[in-house]
Design an enzyme around this catalytic site. Structure first.
Site, PDB file in Angstrom:
ATOM      1  N   HIS A  15       0.509  -0.904  -0.304  1.00 50.08           N
ATOM      2  CA  HIS A  15       0.209  -0.121  -0.165  1.00 50.08           C
ATOM      3  C   HIS A  15       0.780   1.387   0.191  1.00 50.08           C
ATOM      4  CE1 HIS A  15      -3.778   2.211   1.309  1.00 50.08           C
ATOM      5  NE2 HIS A  15      -2.899   3.549   1.514  1.00 50.08           N
ATOM      6  N   HIS A  17       1.360   4.982  -1.978  1.00 48.93           N
ATOM      7  CA  HIS A  17       0.957   6.455  -2.024  1.00 48.93           C
ATOM      8  C   HIS A  17       2.452   7.137  -2.975  1.00 48.93           C
ATOM      9  CE1 HIS A  17      -2.814   6.901  -0.757  1.00 48.93           C
ATOM     10  NE2 HIS A  17      -2.324   6.627   0.019  1.00 48.93           N
ATOM     11  N   LYS A 101      -9.427  -0.531  -6.057  1.00 52.05           N
ATOM     12  CA  LYS A 101     -10.312  -0.017  -4.102  1.00 52.05           C
ATOM     13  C   LYS A 101     -10.324   1.491  -4.512  1.00 52.05           C
ATOM     14  CE  LYS A 101      -7.961   2.098  -0.696  1.00 52.05           C
ATOM     15  NZ  LYS A 101      -6.930   2.589  -0.276  1.00 52.05           N
ATOM     16  N   HIS A 138     -10.868   1.173   1.891  1.00 51.60           N
ATOM     17  CA  HIS A 138     -10.757   2.173   3.090  1.00 51.60           C
ATOM     18  C   HIS A 138     -11.495   1.702   4.020  1.00 51.60           C
ATOM     19  CE1 HIS A 138      -8.420   5.962   4.794  1.00 51.60           C
ATOM     20  NE2 HIS A 138      -9.911   5.924   4.942  1.00 51.60           N
ATOM     21  N   HIS A 176      -4.848  -1.075   5.506  1.00 48.86           N
ATOM     22  CA  HIS A 176      -4.250   0.099   6.888  1.00 48.86           C
ATOM     23  C   HIS A 176      -5.339  -0.424   7.846  1.00 48.86           C
ATOM     24  CE1 HIS A 176      -6.627   2.885   4.600  1.00 48.86           C
ATOM     25  NE2 HIS A 176      -5.653   3.457   4.163  1.00 48.86           N
ATOM     26  N   ASP A 249       1.910   2.745   3.550  1.00 47.14           N
ATOM     27  CA  ASP A 249       0.861   4.073   3.570  1.00 47.14           C
ATOM     28  C   ASP A 249       1.867   5.187   3.462  1.00 47.14           C
ATOM     29  OD1 ASP A 249      -2.036   4.611   3.255  1.00 47.14           O
ATOM     30  OD2 ASP A 249      -1.871   4.856   5.101  1.00 47.14           O
TER      31      ASP A 249
HETATM   32  C1  NCD Z   1      -3.454   9.044   2.018  1.00 46.68           C
HETATM   33  C2  NCD Z   1      -2.975  10.570   0.907  1.00 46.68           C
HETATM   34  O1  NCD Z   1      -2.303  10.998   1.025  1.00 46.68           O
HETATM   35  O2  NCD Z   1      -3.019   9.538   0.020  1.00 46.68           O
HETATM   36  N1  NCD Z   1      -3.306   9.688   3.321  1.00 46.68           N
HETATM   37  C3  NCD Z   1      -3.112   9.342   4.484  1.00 46.68           C
HETATM   38  O3  NCD Z   1      -3.219   9.538   6.095  1.00 46.68           O
HETATM   39  N2  NCD Z   1      -3.415   7.897   4.610  1.00 46.68           N
HETATM   40  C4  NCD Z   1      -4.894   9.053   1.942  1.00 46.68           C
HETATM   41  C5  NCD Z   1      -5.407   7.364   2.356  1.00 46.68           C
HETATM   42  O4  NCD Z   1      -4.261   5.846   2.369  1.00 46.68           O
HETATM   43  O5  NCD Z   1      -6.455   7.640   3.106  1.00 46.68           O
HETATM   44 ZN    ZN Z   2      -3.275   4.929   2.148  1.00 46.40          ZN
END
Ligand code: NCD
Ligand code: ZN
Length: 352
Positions: A15, A17, A101, A138, A176, A249
């Protein structure tokens, strides 16, 4: 005798970003150094909601990597209320797209295009079950009357349980997971339910964010919970149970957008996650389970071979030094501060 060395298969981050443009270029190398593969989140603006967009995004990620890197981005599709069965079929047929997702609309960063009425997506979930394309959720409701600390628990009751009863063959990952309720729900399920756990939720409880001053760099969604929940997450991660695996995450935001009157949610942990995790597993006397959590369970879930390359973690008497921030042009992104010294150093990529 304390253990001072651990040899792991190259871990996978299930996971992650990476964003796009300058931020992608600035952050991707940290993940590529520590991980063999990663499941890439699709919450860009606009969202990655078609296979074509996912394949273009994959190309941009590959272009941002050092040419010697073997890091593999595994792509996901962002489910919207206009997603079609045809798109699901295309995604399932692509070797590069691994999951869909679900963001409840309004639950987190860039989730506005997400789903408002889950029932409208049931026909797509049936198709995904048929094609064995997993659903990543999520798992938080967004109803304004539900307290932010209870949103995961209520999601399980109102959304996840009815969905699993209706479509039991759909493989689902609670992304998460942050509560004991979530951990217990996964443990008590008979089949097809899995969970990722983040580095920061294993290391911190909500006091870290709220006591002695407000720490915006610990603000993330789902939000940090109380200690009993962190303890349940640590016990799940270190148990070796194949249903739990790592998804950091890591979610980079420019520092000034977090240090703000209305700060963004997300913790950027790609730089130091592996050293932090070795520390957690050492504290729990479970270093022998670290490979399962970071390299085996996730790969098995996605039907992938465990990475052949290895990394060696070495516990030294001197603290591992990480940058406080990384630069993106004239801006910075603040790196996750685990709040305790990390003695585990990483020897990258031992090719066999
Ligand atoms: C994530 C993001 O910034 O894209 N933020 C987070 O706090 N985890 C989005 C997410 O996974 O909820
Ligand atoms: Zn995330």
């Amino acid at each position: 005798m304390i253990q001072t060395e651990v040899l792991l298969n190259m871990p996978d981050d299930m996971h992650l970003h990476l964003r796009d443009g300058n931020i992608l270029n600035g952050v991707v190398g940290y993940s590529a150094r520590n991980f063999g593969r990663a499941i890439i989140m699709p919450n860009l603006v606009p969202p990655i909601s078609t296979s074509d967009a996912a394949l273009d995004y994959r190309r941009r990620i590959l272009n941002a990597l050092d040419h010697k890197s073997t890091f593999q981005p595994l792509m996901t599709l962002y489910l919207t209320e206009s997603t079609t069965s045809h798109e699901i079929e295309k995604a399932a047929a692509s070797p590069f797209i691994k999951a869909v997702k679900l963001y409840p609309a309004g639950a987190t960063t860039n989730s506005e295009s997400g789903v408002r009425n889950i029932k409208k997506s049931y026909h797509l979930f049936r198709k995904m079950a048929e094609l064995d394309l997993p659903l990543l959720v999520h798992g938080e409701v967004t109803d304004p009357d539900i307290d932010i600390f209870d949103r995961e628990e209520v999601f399980i009751d109102r959304i996840l349980e009815p969905l699993r009863r209706e479509i039991p063959d759909l493989r689902i990952v609670m992304e998460h997971v942050t509560t004991k309720n979530g951990v217990d729900y996964v443990k008590n399920s008979k089949k097809n339910l899995f969970a990722t756990l983040t580095t920061h939720h294993l290391m911190l409880n909500r006091n870290a964010m709220l006591v002695g001053g407000l720490r915006p760099h610990y603000y993330c969604l789902p939000i940090l919970k109380r200690e009993k929940h962190r303890a349940a997450l640590r016990s799940a991660a270190t148990s070796g149970d194949p249903r739990f695996f790592l998804g950091t995450d890591s979610a980079p935001h420019l520092t000034h957008t977090k240090e703000s009157a209305c700060g963004c949610a997300g913790v950027f942990s790609a730089v130091n996650s592996m050293g932090c995790l070795a520390t957690v597993f050492e504290e729990e006397n479970a270093l022998s389970k670290l490979n399962k959590f970071t390299a085996e369970n996730g790969a098995n879930f996605y039907g992938l071979k465990v990475n052949k390359n290895k990394i060696r973690l070495i516990r030294k008497s001197k603290v591992a030094i990480f940058p406080d921030t990384i630069s993106i042009g004239n801006e910075t992104i603040t790196v996750f501060d685990p709040g305790i010294p990390i003695y585990w150093h990483i020897d990258y990529m031992i090719n066999e």
